[in-house]
Design a protein around this motif. Structure first.
Motif, PDB file in Angstrom:
ATOM      1  N   LEU A 201     -11.087   8.151  29.797  1.00 36.44           N
ATOM      2  CA  LEU A 201      -9.705   7.205  30.221  1.00 36.44           C
ATOM      3  C   LEU A 201      -9.841   5.819  30.596  1.00 36.44           C
ATOM      4  CD1 LEU A 201      -7.572  10.096  32.977  1.00 36.44           C
ATOM      5  CD2 LEU A 201      -6.839   9.007  30.261  1.00 36.44           C
ATOM      6  N   ALA A 202     -11.241   6.280  31.572  1.00 35.66           N
ATOM      7  CA  ALA A 202     -11.453   4.637  31.762  1.00 35.66           C
ATOM      8  C   ALA A 202     -12.015   3.763  30.644  1.00 35.66           C
ATOM      9  CB  ALA A 202     -12.362   4.649  33.094  1.00 35.66           C
ATOM     10  N   VAL A 203     -13.541   4.030  30.208  1.00 38.15           N
ATOM     11  CA  VAL A 203     -13.951   3.683  29.029  1.00 38.15           C
ATOM     12  C   VAL A 203     -13.348   3.606  28.032  1.00 38.15           C
ATOM     13  CG1 VAL A 203     -15.713   3.980  27.632  1.00 38.15           C
ATOM     14  CG2 VAL A 203     -15.962   4.674  29.498  1.00 38.15           C
ATOM     15  N   LYS A 204     -12.270   3.912  27.494  1.00 40.39           N
ATOM     16  CA  LYS A 204     -11.199   3.673  26.965  1.00 40.39           C
ATOM     17  C   LYS A 204     -10.223   2.186  26.856  1.00 40.39           C
ATOM     18  CE  LYS A 204     -12.741   6.062  23.168  1.00 40.39           C
ATOM     19  NZ  LYS A 204     -13.000   5.567  21.550  1.00 40.39           N
ATOM     20  N   PRO A 208     -11.951   0.330  23.391  1.00 46.98           N
ATOM     21  CA  PRO A 208     -11.078   1.331  22.804  1.00 46.98           C
ATOM     22  C   PRO A 208     -11.885   1.999  21.637  1.00 46.98           C
ATOM     23  CG  PRO A 208      -9.974  -0.457  22.597  1.00 46.98           C
ATOM     24  CD  PRO A 208     -11.174  -1.375  23.675  1.00 46.98           C
ATOM     25  N   GLN A 209     -13.130   0.959  21.308  1.00 44.75           N
ATOM     26  CA  GLN A 209     -13.357   1.509  20.165  1.00 44.75           C
ATOM     27  C   GLN A 209     -14.912   1.780  20.466  1.00 44.75           C
ATOM     28  OE1 GLN A 209     -14.966  -1.459  21.716  1.00 44.75           O
ATOM     29  NE2 GLN A 209     -16.956  -1.259  21.923  1.00 44.75           N
ATOM     30  N   ALA A 210     -14.885   2.156  21.598  1.00 43.08           N
ATOM     31  CA  ALA A 210     -16.271   2.981  22.175  1.00 43.08           C
ATOM     32  C   ALA A 210     -16.487   4.631  21.232  1.00 43.08           C
ATOM     33  CB  ALA A 210     -16.808   2.909  23.845  1.00 43.08           C
ATOM     34  N   ARG A 211     -17.758   5.112  21.665  1.00 44.77           N
ATOM     35  CA  ARG A 211     -17.513   6.773  20.875  1.00 44.77           C
ATOM     36  C   ARG A 211     -17.881   7.498  22.648  1.00 44.77           C
ATOM     37  NH1 ARG A 211     -21.950   7.316  18.043  1.00 44.77           N
ATOM     38  NH2 ARG A 211     -21.845   9.150  17.822  1.00 44.77           N
TER      39      ARG A 211
END
Length: 333
Positions: A201-204, A208-211
């Motif tokens: 939730l926090a990273v995306k 948004p492109q992060a795996r």
């Protein structure tokens, strides 16, 4: 996902993670984000470590437990809380209860490491044992809660727990932003999935492109199988890995509703590979990591994460390992 598997509780959001961070300020440790030259050279990526081994009680679990429990109204706290855990959630709940002045009962398997049972008691919690193979821990906990009028604090499948664990991911993206970076990959260990769901939730929101990759012990890869089938799959056995922190029977309903949408990728490693990762963390990284906390690191070391180039973050989720298990890991390589 079938209608019966869709959670009725509202899904947490990145804004809920922000609110959890505000509640945790001054209580949880803001663990550092540490660049690792040796892992970067080995993998061809810029690898950072998030050592939740340095968190209060030695794992990330305090974050979710405190975020859930601090929201219990004052008038309801006297009856206390009940939780189920093999050890890390147990200690997180016990520590939060001690801070908030609440009684706590923890239902723990008889085969949980003695270190975790002893530390849970030392924090003031009452420990009730059960057999993983013959008894239902949730039924035991519900009966205790009903008898005492206590509030259940789930280990992962709760919006407030997930939001609290998500502060790990929030700190990752904030600390990388201070370096002018965004993550390309964040790998975290999973049992019921509260940590990886909150991190996603926090990273995306920022990248948004992060795996975001779920890392699991071999034979307990219920998230990987669930991603493939689209429904929550169960593990065949309740035990059989020394990664005691990661033996939930199936992904949580709420956690899977999040991870199936914004994660969807998993890696698995054997106990032997995890033992090598524990030894590597001690020898090369100068860190003590428990087996269940080293699964993402093992996935990196064994080449399961495909991180060549870019910025990768490995979450070391816990360091509560007893001396016998730790010594066995050091001798296994």
């Amino acid at each position: 996902m079938s209608a019966s598997q869709i959670p009725s509780a509202p899904l947490p959001t990145a804004e809920d993670v922000d609110a959890a961070a505000a509640r945790l300020l001054g209580f949880a440790v803001r663990t550092p984000l540490v660049f690792s030259p040796v892992l970067s050279e080995r993998t061809g990526a810029d690898v950072f470590l998030k050592p939740e081994t340095l968190q209060r009680t030695g794992s990330f679990k305090f974050r979710g437990a405190f975020n859930r429990m601090v929201q219990i109204p004052e008038e309801a706290r006297a009856a206390g809380v009940v939780a189920c855990s093999s050890g890390n959630h147990a200690q997180g709940v016990a520590a939060a209860a001690k801070i908030l002045g609440m009684p706590a009962v923890i239902v723990m398997p008889h085969d949980a490491p003695a270190l975790k049972r002893d530390r849970t008691r030392a924090l003031g919690a009452e420990v009730v044992g059960y057999d993983r193979r013959t008894e239902d821990r949730d039924a035991i906990a519900r009966a205790i809660a009903a008898e005492r009028g206590a509030i259940m604090v789930p280990p992962y499948d709760d919006p407030h727990i997930i939001a609290g664990q998500g502060t790990v991911g929030l700190e990752i993206v904030q600390d990388l932003a201070a370096l002018g970076r965004v993550p390309d990959l964040v790998a975290a260990n999973a049992s019921g999935g509260g940590l990886v769901a909150g991190i996603a939730l926090a990273v995306k929101r920022v990248a948004p492109q992060a795996r975001v990759v779920v890392c699991e012990p071999a034979g307990f890869d219920d998230h990987a199988r669930s991603f493939r089938s689209g429904v929550r799959e169960r593990n065949a056995q309740p035990d059989g890995s020394f990664c005691d922190a990661l033996l939930a029977p199936t992904p949580g309903a709420i956690t899977f509703e999040i991870t199936r949408r914004i994660v969807g990728e998993a890696a698995a490693v054997t106990d032997a590979e995890v033992a090598r990762a524990v030894e590597y963390a001690f020898r090369e990284l100068k860190l003590v990591v428990e087996p269940g906390g080293a699964v993402a690191l093992a996935s990196l070391l064994e080449g399961r994460l495909n991180v060549s180039g870019g910025t990768a973050v490995i979450v070391l989720s816990g360091g509560n390992v007893d001396a016998e298990t730790f010594t066995r890991c050091l001798a296994a390589t």
